[in-house]
Scaffold this motif. Structure first.
Motif, mmCIF file in Angstrom:
data_model
loop_
_atom_site.group_PDB
_atom_site.id
_atom_site.type_symbol
_atom_site.label_atom_id
_atom_site.label_comp_id
_atom_site.label_asym_id
_atom_site.label_seq_id
_atom_site.Cartn_x
_atom_site.Cartn_y
_atom_site.Cartn_z
ATOM 1 N N PHE A 62 0.841 -1.198 0.000
ATOM 2 C CA PHE A 62 0.000 0.000 0.000
ATOM 3 C C PHE A 62 0.877 1.250 0.000
ATOM 4 C CE2 PHE A 62 -2.131 3.433 2.315
ATOM 5 C CZ PHE A 62 -3.304 3.565 1.581
ATOM 6 N N HIS A 63 1.917 1.222 0.789
ATOM 7 C CA HIS A 63 2.823 2.367 0.890
ATOM 8 C C HIS A 63 3.657 2.509 -0.383
ATOM 9 C CE1 HIS A 63 1.638 2.871 5.085
ATOM 10 N NE2 HIS A 63 1.655 1.547 5.134
ATOM 11 N N ALA A 64 4.019 1.380 -1.003
ATOM 12 C CA ALA A 64 4.725 1.429 -2.288
ATOM 13 C C ALA A 64 3.832 2.070 -3.345
ATOM 14 C CB ALA A 64 5.148 0.022 -2.714
ATOM 15 N N HIS A 65 2.545 1.768 -3.301
ATOM 16 C CA HIS A 65 1.591 2.387 -4.224
ATOM 17 C C HIS A 65 1.641 3.905 -4.110
ATOM 18 C CE1 HIS A 65 -2.349 4.419 -3.742
ATOM 19 N NE2 HIS A 65 -2.472 4.137 -5.018
ATOM 20 N N GLU A 66 1.753 4.422 -2.885
ATOM 21 C CA GLU A 66 1.798 5.872 -2.697
ATOM 22 C C GLU A 66 3.062 6.472 -3.315
ATOM 23 O OE1 GLU A 66 1.142 6.066 1.566
ATOM 24 O OE2 GLU A 66 -0.987 6.456 1.221
ATOM 25 N N VAL A 67 4.165 5.746 -3.274
ATOM 26 C CA VAL A 67 5.406 6.201 -3.906
ATOM 27 C C VAL A 67 5.208 6.269 -5.422
ATOM 28 C CG1 VAL A 67 7.828 5.592 -4.339
ATOM 29 C CG2 VAL A 67 6.883 5.406 -2.025
ATOM 30 N N PHE A 68 4.602 5.235 -6.000
ATOM 31 C CA PHE A 68 4.334 5.236 -7.434
ATOM 32 C C PHE A 68 3.347 6.350 -7.803
ATOM 33 C CE2 PHE A 68 5.365 0.498 -7.259
ATOM 34 C CZ PHE A 68 6.638 0.672 -7.780
ATOM 35 N N TRP A 72 3.720 9.304 -10.707
ATOM 36 C CA TRP A 72 2.858 9.601 -11.851
ATOM 37 C C TRP A 72 2.338 11.028 -11.772
ATOM 38 C CZ3 TRP A 72 -1.138 6.074 -9.466
ATOM 39 C CH2 TRP A 72 -2.383 6.684 -9.297
ATOM 40 N N LYS A 73 2.164 11.555 -10.559
ATOM 41 C CA LYS A 73 1.658 12.917 -10.438
ATOM 42 C C LYS A 73 2.731 13.967 -10.716
ATOM 43 C CE LYS A 73 -2.160 11.924 -7.333
ATOM 44 N NZ LYS A 73 -2.717 12.133 -5.991
ATOM 45 N N SER A 74 3.994 13.639 -10.425
ATOM 46 C CA SER A 74 5.062 14.633 -10.586
ATOM 47 C C SER A 74 5.895 14.425 -11.844
ATOM 48 C CB SER A 74 5.984 14.619 -9.365
ATOM 49 O OG SER A 74 6.707 13.402 -9.288
ATOM 50 N N GLY A 75 5.770 13.264 -12.464
ATOM 51 C CA GLY A 75 6.604 12.941 -13.615
ATOM 52 C C GLY A 75 6.003 13.416 -14.926
ATOM 53 N N PRO A 76 6.740 13.191 -15.989
ATOM 54 C CA PRO A 76 6.246 13.583 -17.308
ATOM 55 C C PRO A 76 5.025 12.765 -17.721
ATOM 56 C CG PRO A 76 8.410 12.519 -17.467
ATOM 57 C CD PRO A 76 8.075 12.611 -16.018
ATOM 58 N N GLU A 77 4.154 13.391 -18.472
ATOM 59 C CA GLU A 77 2.926 12.748 -18.959
ATOM 60 C C GLU A 77 3.234 11.442 -19.698
ATOM 61 O OE1 GLU A 77 -1.065 12.112 -19.715
ATOM 62 O OE2 GLU A 77 -0.268 13.760 -18.507
ATOM 63 N N ALA A 78 4.333 11.413 -20.429
ATOM 64 C CA ALA A 78 4.697 10.231 -21.217
ATOM 65 C C ALA A 78 4.979 9.015 -20.343
ATOM 66 C CB ALA A 78 5.923 10.536 -22.082
ATOM 67 N N GLY A 85 0.676 1.800 -13.876
ATOM 68 C CA GLY A 85 0.685 0.345 -13.952
ATOM 69 C C GLY A 85 1.372 -0.277 -12.743
ATOM 70 N N LEU A 86 2.513 0.300 -12.352
ATOM 71 C CA LEU A 86 3.214 -0.205 -11.168
ATOM 72 C C LEU A 86 2.385 0.016 -9.907
ATOM 73 C CD1 LEU A 86 6.826 0.968 -12.066
ATOM 74 C CD2 LEU A 86 5.945 -1.376 -12.096
ATOM 75 N N ALA A 87 1.701 1.160 -9.823
ATOM 76 C CA ALA A 87 0.833 1.422 -8.666
ATOM 77 C C ALA A 87 -0.306 0.409 -8.616
ATOM 78 C CB ALA A 87 0.284 2.849 -8.727
ATOM 79 N N GLN A 88 -0.874 0.056 -9.767
ATOM 80 C CA GLN A 88 -1.946 -0.933 -9.790
ATOM 81 C C GLN A 88 -1.448 -2.298 -9.328
ATOM 82 O OE1 GLN A 88 -3.144 -0.137 -13.850
ATOM 83 N NE2 GLN A 88 -5.127 0.630 -13.144
ATOM 84 N N LEU A 89 -0.220 -2.654 -9.687
ATOM 85 C CA LEU A 89 0.340 -3.920 -9.198
ATOM 86 C C LEU A 89 0.455 -3.892 -7.677
ATOM 87 C CD1 LEU A 89 3.181 -4.750 -11.754
ATOM 88 C CD2 LEU A 89 0.774 -5.453 -11.800
ATOM 89 N N ALA A 90 0.944 -2.762 -7.133
ATOM 90 C CA ALA A 90 1.100 -2.654 -5.675
ATOM 91 C C ALA A 90 -0.249 -2.702 -4.972
ATOM 92 C CB ALA A 90 1.847 -1.361 -5.324
ATOM 93 N N VAL A 91 -1.252 -2.048 -5.526
ATOM 94 C CA VAL A 91 -2.585 -2.076 -4.921
ATOM 95 C C VAL A 91 -3.206 -3.464 -5.066
ATOM 96 C CG1 VAL A 91 -4.929 -1.124 -5.063
ATOM 97 C CG2 VAL A 91 -2.980 0.390 -5.153
#
Length: 173
Positions: A62-68, A72-78, A85-91
């Protein structure tokens, strides 16, 4: 919380102050929980992967999901699909570890599908020879997620989040 007001953070946004366990489940007020991940942290991709792997290895997907999510919120749109996808795996791992087998399997497959579609369209300076951004073992993660989804749906018990933690990068990365 007193029942008439909501917990708020320093900026006044609604944010539960309830402590959480290692799988992100809320605990009663006054009980000591696991420290929460700070929100809005801007990390390099390498720092994101290192911190997320540390949390996954500790059985805290769950905490790894927050890192991902921060990535995604701070990184480039691309790169949004990569981090989502990585956050969905963690969740997905979080839900499977909480005993929500069907929901966990659905999220694991959704994250795997997002990574597969990324692999078809991703290219650029951060890809290695096997077309994996930042050394991420996309193929290995997709295989892990689909296998865990199948196993968790068939199981009658919760999965062990630490024992099932995936390796984000291939060996030697």
């Amino acid at each position: 919380m007193n029942g008439t007001t909501r917990d708020r953070d320093e900026e006044g946004r609604a944010r539960s102050a309830r402590p959480r366990d290692g799988l992100g489940r809320p605990l009663p007020y006054g009980v000591e929980g696991v420290p929460r991940q700070p929100e809005g942290v801007v990390r390099t991709p390498a720092e994101t992967l290192r911190e997320a792997q540390r949390l996954l290895d500790a059985g805290m997907p769950f905490h790894a999901h927050e890192v991902f999510e921060d990535a995604w919120k701070s990184g480039p749109e691309a790169e949004r699909d990569l981090w989502q996808g990585l956050a969905q795996l963690a969740v997905g791992l979080t839900h499977a570890a909480r005993g929500n087998r069907e929901g966990g399997a659905r999220l694991l497959r959704r994250g795997a599908d997002r990574l597969v579609s990324l692999g078809r369209s991703h290219g650029g300076p951060h890809c290695s020879a096997d077309d994996s951004p930042y050394g991420i073992d996309v193929g290995g993660l997709v295989a892990w997620a689909r296998e865990l989804a199948d196993r968790s749906e068939a199981a009658r018990t919760e999965v062990d989040a630490a024992a099932e933690a995936p390796l984000l990068r291939g060996p030697g990365a």
